[in-house]
Write an enzyme that holds these catalytic residues in place. Structure first.
Site, PDB file in Angstrom:
ATOM      1  N   LYS A  11      12.739  -2.363  -4.800  1.00  0.00           N
ATOM      2  CA  LYS A  11      13.848  -1.457  -4.546  1.00  0.00           C
ATOM      3  C   LYS A  11      14.962  -2.238  -3.859  1.00  0.00           C
ATOM      4  CE  LYS A  11      14.984   2.998  -2.409  1.00  0.00           C
ATOM      5  NZ  LYS A  11      14.489   4.162  -1.649  1.00  0.00           N
ATOM      6  N   SER A  14      16.590   8.326  -3.072  1.00  0.00           N
ATOM      7  CA  SER A  14      17.304   7.075  -3.205  1.00  0.00           C
ATOM      8  C   SER A  14      16.605   6.057  -4.109  1.00  0.00           C
ATOM      9  CB  SER A  14      17.519   6.456  -1.817  1.00  0.00           C
ATOM     10  OG  SER A  14      16.288   6.116  -1.200  1.00  0.00           O
ATOM     11  N   SER A  56      12.955  10.432  -0.869  1.00  0.00           N
ATOM     12  CA  SER A  56      13.542   9.417  -1.745  1.00  0.00           C
ATOM     13  C   SER A  56      12.610   8.838  -2.794  1.00  0.00           C
ATOM     14  CB  SER A  56      14.114   8.264  -0.906  1.00  0.00           C
ATOM     15  OG  SER A  56      15.281   8.677  -0.251  1.00  0.00           O
TER      16      SER A  56
END
Length: 477
Positions: A78, A153, A177
């Site tokens: 990520k 996210s 997220s």
């Protein structure tokens, strides 16, 4: 004829260990798909073909034991996780081109587990929003409908797995997220209990909100990655999630056994702060899941609503305080931040210490109330999201207060699970049907467990997955 990306991560792992597939072949397959499909999606912000192929060659030479839990499986970091020598922008123009000298602990842990990183997946600025439409790298699009967002996210991770660009991916979850983008993209998303993953326990974060977790196409694949996040890591905290077992979780997901008492929750602690309503598609997904659970013999009861009028301001205070540490000090640096981020930073830096202390104490008390409220059932079931995946550009790009409210209205059932430290699993129920005004979009439910109760979630999620049947792939699959 099935292609490699048609196989689950667990099936790919099995092919690798049987010698019928090499890490280099798997890496080349996914790199080709990324080059061909990702320009339309925007799931990855960094792609490192040479580095990935060198890593695959190293695995084939024995640099990591073949018994490692993710040996040969491609993933991507990520964008909020630092990898030494790889651009890590944190989704922000402020950090564009930043190349860290050292890797984060979770990155090192996944490397030790034998995974092969192909690059980095997109995230919004510093991971603060629940959607991935960054001024730094653009919008990440939902593979089921390119006019829709992938959530956030961990939006890039979700879009990549949903489009078959990766078999599985790590994300992080501070207010939903992992679960939000997983639900938006028709995936399984798992937020572990606070303290479950040593390299991201949450115990060292403000209010204990943020923990890492996997995004995957199946419950078993999510368990495979969670085991890799936990296995072999030294415990460095005195507190850890209690657990009825000490072994891997994968077996619970594979077997999918047990009968459970389920509590249904449709109220949100945000209800007193803004208007929260369930779209017909969200209600239909919840009703559909409950029908399947009833057919499987699980007990089902509706839990009485519990108003939490102070929750919203306590959570907002902590979220703003967390943003206050973003490394933007000069006027030029602050000007590079997006409006929502700049607003959170400004509000966070203006907070008196007494207000932060009050909010932290308030959320700690809220955690105890939630755990007590859910204690009478094995698993709590909520909608995963309150609406269908949102269109690109739906969130207000200028009015930060309105933007925050929009995020809450889309995701009213996720942040309180982070505050309470409980494990949660989002599982797709199906696609919206032709009778919906928005057909063909994934919708799912969220399963919330007791502290350390990942095993029950994985077992129940696997049962739902089997009864539901395969979820149709996106058209671009």
């Amino acid at each position: 004829m099935a292609e490699l990306h048609d196989l689950t991560a667990l099936e790919q792992w099995d092919e690798l260990h049987r010698g019928r597939l090499s890490p280099r072949e798997l890496v080349d397959h996914y790199l080709e798909r990324i080059a061909r499909l990702d320009p339309a999606i925007g799931a990855l912000t960094v792609v490192e073909p040479e580095r990935a192929r060198a890593r695959a060659a190293g695995l084939e030479r024995g640099e990591v034991a073949r018994t490692a839990p993710l040996w040969g499986i491609p993933i991507a970091d990520k964008e909020l996780s630092a990898r030494a020598g790889q651009v890590t922008s944190y989704g922000s123009r402020l950090r564009a081109g930043f190349v860290p000298e050292h890797s984060d602990e979770l990155v090192e842990q996944l490397d030790a587990a034998g995974a092969i990183s192909l690059g980095a997946t997109a995230a919004p600025e510093f991971g603060l929003p629940s959607y991935t439409e960054s001024a730094q790298s653009g919008a990440t699009r939902n593979p089921y409908d390119l006019a829709r967002g992938a959530g956030g996210s961990s939006g890039g991770a979700a879009a990549a797995v949903a489009a078959g660009l990766l078999p599985v991916a790590p994300g992080s979850d501070g207010g939903g997220s992992v679960r939000i983008p997983a639900a938006a993209c028709g995936l399984v998303g798992l937020k572990p209990s606070r303290g479950r993953v040593p390299a991201g326990s949450g115990l060292d974060r403000l209010a204990g909100l943020v923990v890492p977790g996997p995004l995957a196409r199946t419950v078993s694949d999510a368990a495979l990655m969670l085991d890799a996040m936990v296995e072999g890591a030294p415990w460095e905290f005195a507190t850890r999630a209690p657990s009825p077992h000490d072994g891997p979780l994968l077996g619970y997901a594979v077997r999918g056994e047990g009968r459970f008492q389920l509590g249904v929750v449709t109220d949100s602690p945000w209800d007193d702060w803004c208007e929260v309503g369930l779209a017909p598609e969200a209600q239909a997904a919840l009703d559909g899941a409950l029908r399947l659970f009833a057919q499987m013999g699980h007990g089902i009861e509706q839990l009485e609503p519990r108003p939490e009028p102070e929750y919203a301001e306590h959570f907002r205070t902590v979220w703003m305080a967390g943003a206050a540490g973003i490394p933007a000090r000069t006027p030029d640096e602050l000007a590079q931040l997006e409006p929502l981020t700049a607003w959170l930073v400004e509000r966070g830096r203006a907070l008196p210490a007494s207000r932060l202390a009050e909010a932290l104490a308030g959320l700690a008390a809220f955690e105890r109330r939630v755990v007590r409220r859910f204690a009478a059932v094995d698993v709590v079931v909520t909608p995963a999201l309150a609406m269908t995946p949102r269109p690109i550009g739906w969130y207000d790009a200028v009015d930060a207060e309105r933007n925050f409210r929009q995020q809450v209205q889309y995701t009213p059932f996720t942040s309180f699970v982070n505050v309470s430290g409980l494990p949660a699993l989002t599982v797709p129920v199906g696609l919206t049907g032709p009778d919906s005004a928005e057909p063909g979009l994934p919708m799912g439910v969220q399963l919330i467990g007791r502290p350390g109760g990942e095993a029950a979630l994985l077992s129940l999620g696997a049962q739902l997955e089997r009864r539901r049947g395969p979820l149709p792939h996106p058209a671009m699959w």
